[in-house]
Design an enzyme around this catalytic site. Structure first.
Site, PDB file in Angstrom:
ATOM      1  N   ARG A 167       0.771  -1.133   0.018  1.00  0.00           N
ATOM      2  CA  ARG A 167       0.033  -0.088  -0.063  1.00  0.00           C
ATOM      3  C   ARG A 167       0.898   1.342  -0.113  1.00  0.00           C
ATOM      4  O   ARG A 167       0.327   2.262   0.137  1.00  0.00           O
ATOM      5  CB  ARG A 167      -0.780   0.006   1.188  1.00  0.00           C
ATOM      6  CG  ARG A 167      -2.404  -0.320   0.961  1.00  0.00           C
ATOM      7  CD  ARG A 167      -2.763  -0.255   2.256  1.00  0.00           C
ATOM      8  NE  ARG A 167      -4.509  -0.312   2.279  1.00  0.00           N
ATOM      9  CZ  ARG A 167      -5.281  -0.938   2.392  1.00  0.00           C
ATOM     10  NH1 ARG A 167      -4.989  -2.341   2.258  1.00  0.00           N
ATOM     11  NH2 ARG A 167      -6.632  -0.791   2.466  1.00  0.00           N
ATOM     12  N   ARG A 191     -17.844  -2.073  10.533  1.00  0.00           N
ATOM     13  CA  ARG A 191     -16.341  -1.959  10.846  1.00  0.00           C
ATOM     14  C   ARG A 191     -16.271  -0.469  11.562  1.00  0.00           C
ATOM     15  O   ARG A 191     -16.766   0.331  10.888  1.00  0.00           O
ATOM     16  CB  ARG A 191     -15.620  -2.185   9.939  1.00  0.00           C
ATOM     17  CG  ARG A 191     -15.085  -3.590   9.825  1.00  0.00           C
ATOM     18  CD  ARG A 191     -14.330  -3.958   8.643  1.00  0.00           C
ATOM     19  NE  ARG A 191     -13.412  -2.859   7.905  1.00  0.00           N
ATOM     20  CZ  ARG A 191     -12.721  -3.055   6.748  1.00  0.00           C
ATOM     21  NH1 ARG A 191     -12.929  -4.134   6.050  1.00  0.00           N
ATOM     22  NH2 ARG A 191     -11.858  -2.070   6.455  1.00  0.00           N
ATOM     23  N   ARG A 198     -21.725  -1.620   3.978  1.00  0.00           N
ATOM     24  CA  ARG A 198     -21.063  -2.829   4.377  1.00  0.00           C
ATOM     25  C   ARG A 198     -21.432  -2.994   5.749  1.00  0.00           C
ATOM     26  O   ARG A 198     -21.190  -2.343   6.650  1.00  0.00           O
ATOM     27  CB  ARG A 198     -19.480  -2.618   4.184  1.00  0.00           C
ATOM     28  CG  ARG A 198     -18.751  -3.783   4.446  1.00  0.00           C
ATOM     29  CD  ARG A 198     -17.456  -3.817   3.729  1.00  0.00           C
ATOM     30  NE  ARG A 198     -16.430  -2.960   4.093  1.00  0.00           N
ATOM     31  CZ  ARG A 198     -15.168  -2.700   3.372  1.00  0.00           C
ATOM     32  NH1 ARG A 198     -15.010  -3.591   2.502  1.00  0.00           N
ATOM     33  NH2 ARG A 198     -14.446  -1.785   3.542  1.00  0.00           N
TER      34      ARG A 198
HETATM   35  P1  ADP Z   1      -9.952  -1.416   2.888  1.00  0.00           P
HETATM   36  O1  ADP Z   1      -9.396  -2.186   1.435  1.00  0.00           O
HETATM   37  O2  ADP Z   1     -11.312  -1.535   2.587  1.00  0.00           O
HETATM   38  O3  ADP Z   1      -9.331  -0.285   3.414  1.00  0.00           O
HETATM   39  P2  ADP Z   1      -8.734  -3.698   4.441  1.00  0.00           P
HETATM   40  O4  ADP Z   1      -9.335  -4.480   5.165  1.00  0.00           O
HETATM   41  O5  ADP Z   1      -7.700  -3.979   3.460  1.00  0.00           O
HETATM   42  O6  ADP Z   1     -10.013  -2.347   4.193  1.00  0.00           O
HETATM   43  O7  ADP Z   1      -7.883  -2.813   5.406  1.00  0.00           O
HETATM   44  C1  ADP Z   1      -8.208  -2.106   6.647  1.00  0.00           C
HETATM   45  C2  ADP Z   1      -7.174  -1.271   7.299  1.00  0.00           C
HETATM   46  O8  ADP Z   1      -5.888  -1.948   7.648  1.00  0.00           O
HETATM   47  C3  ADP Z   1      -6.463  -0.260   6.397  1.00  0.00           C
HETATM   48  O9  ADP Z   1      -7.439   1.018   6.566  1.00  0.00           O
HETATM   49  C4  ADP Z   1      -5.254   0.093   7.373  1.00  0.00           C
HETATM   50  O10 ADP Z   1      -5.221   0.661   8.448  1.00  0.00           O
HETATM   51  C5  ADP Z   1      -4.697  -1.220   7.571  1.00  0.00           C
HETATM   52  N1  ADP Z   1      -4.034  -1.911   6.379  1.00  0.00           N
HETATM   53  C6  ADP Z   1      -4.308  -2.942   5.679  1.00  0.00           C
HETATM   54  N2  ADP Z   1      -3.427  -3.432   4.766  1.00  0.00           N
HETATM   55  C7  ADP Z   1      -2.504  -2.463   5.012  1.00  0.00           C
HETATM   56  C8  ADP Z   1      -1.167  -2.147   4.314  1.00  0.00           C
HETATM   57  N3  ADP Z   1      -0.512  -2.958   3.755  1.00  0.00           N
HETATM   58  N4  ADP Z   1      -0.275  -1.224   5.061  1.00  0.00           N
HETATM   59  C9  ADP Z   1      -0.570  -0.478   6.140  1.00  0.00           C
HETATM   60  N5  ADP Z   1      -1.920  -0.799   6.689  1.00  0.00           N
HETATM   61  C10 ADP Z   1      -2.675  -1.500   6.094  1.00  0.00           C
END
Ligand code: ADP
Ligand code: ZN
Length: 219
Positions: free
Chosen positions: A88, A160, A127
């Site tokens: 990300r 959530r 959601r």
């Molecule tokens: P969405 O894609 O709907 O934001 P996720 O379930 O993928 O939901 O992620 C939820 C949260 O988890 C993100 O908003 C972030 O805070 C954290 N997160 C997930 N993946 C990462 C990542 N690769 N790096 C940093 N934080 C992450």
């Protein structure tokens, strides 16, 4: 085959991952799910991550990279994996490249899901998730049969904390600033596939299969 699913929060990465899994049987690694599992089990990692997640911020790179590194070293990743929500940030992408170089693996395709902000905001506000098993529902399009209870396990259905409206705006801004640069990063490597995911999963899957065929990744 190893894939990355890229896309804004609420762009449907989880749904596409599930469908891809049925077609290709890849190991699904969702960093969001891994964090939520750690939070649910009150692990040290979960405690560190929770404050960031609840605010809509990213979890710091060092914590996230260490978690993914551990997961990718599991045996079930050797036969192909699909990363959902990782990388990300550019530093996460660079760390992933180093990890895969060490094991002689590579990413075959980065699937970039495109959805407008208006649709994202509606999808996220609709959601709901099961507190027990993580099954997801949409109050407009796919509500549970019994109000507030999961079809799969009868667990309680909740929203959530990070799906609340203010937090969604923070997450979208974070996405634009930190994650969107990955689109150019992977386009530069020639492995980016852009897929429209506003029209439903069937349409998205057809685009993905056509692109994978045209790039000779599948037959
Ligand atoms: P969405 O894609 O709907 O934001 P996720 O379930 O993928 O939901 O992620 C939820 C949260 O988890 C993100 O908003 C972030 O805070 C954290 N997160 C997930 N993946 C990462 C990542 N690769 N790096 C940093 N934080 C992450
Ligand atoms: Zn459930």
């Amino acid at each position: 085959m190893n894939f990355i699913l890229l896309g804004a929060p609420g762009s449907g990465k989880g749904t596409v991952a599930e469908a891809l899994n049925k077609s290709f049987g890849l190991t699904h690694i969702s960093t969001g799910d891994l964090f939520r599992m750690n939070i649910g089990n009150c692990t040290e990692l979960g405690q560190k991550a929770k404050a960031f997640i609840d605010k809509g911020d990213l979890v710091p790179d060092d914590i996230t990279v260490a978690m993914v590194k551990g997961r990718l070293s599991d045996k079930d990743c050797l036969s192909g994996f699909m990363l959902d929500g990782f990388p990300r940030t550019i530093p996460q992408a660079e760390a992933l490249e180093t990890m895969l170089q060490l094991t002689g693996q590579k990413i075959d395709a980065v699937i970039n899901l495109q959805v407008s902000d208006a649709v994202i905001i509606r999808r996220i506000s609709d959601r709901r998730v099961c507190k027990e098993c993580g099954a997801t529902y949409s109050i407009s399009f796919n509500p549970p049969l019994k109000e507030d209870h999961c079809d799969v396990c009868d667990g309680l259905i909740v929203q959530r904390a990070d799906d609340m409206p203010d937090t969604v705006l923070t997450r979208l801004a974070t996405y634009a600033r930190k994650t969107k640069p990955l689109v150019d990063y992977y386009a530069g490597k020639g492995i980016l596939m852009t897929v429209d995911n506003e029209m439903g999963i069937g349409f998205a899957m057809r685009q993905i299969q056509d692109e994978l065929k045209s790039k000779n990744i599948i037959n």
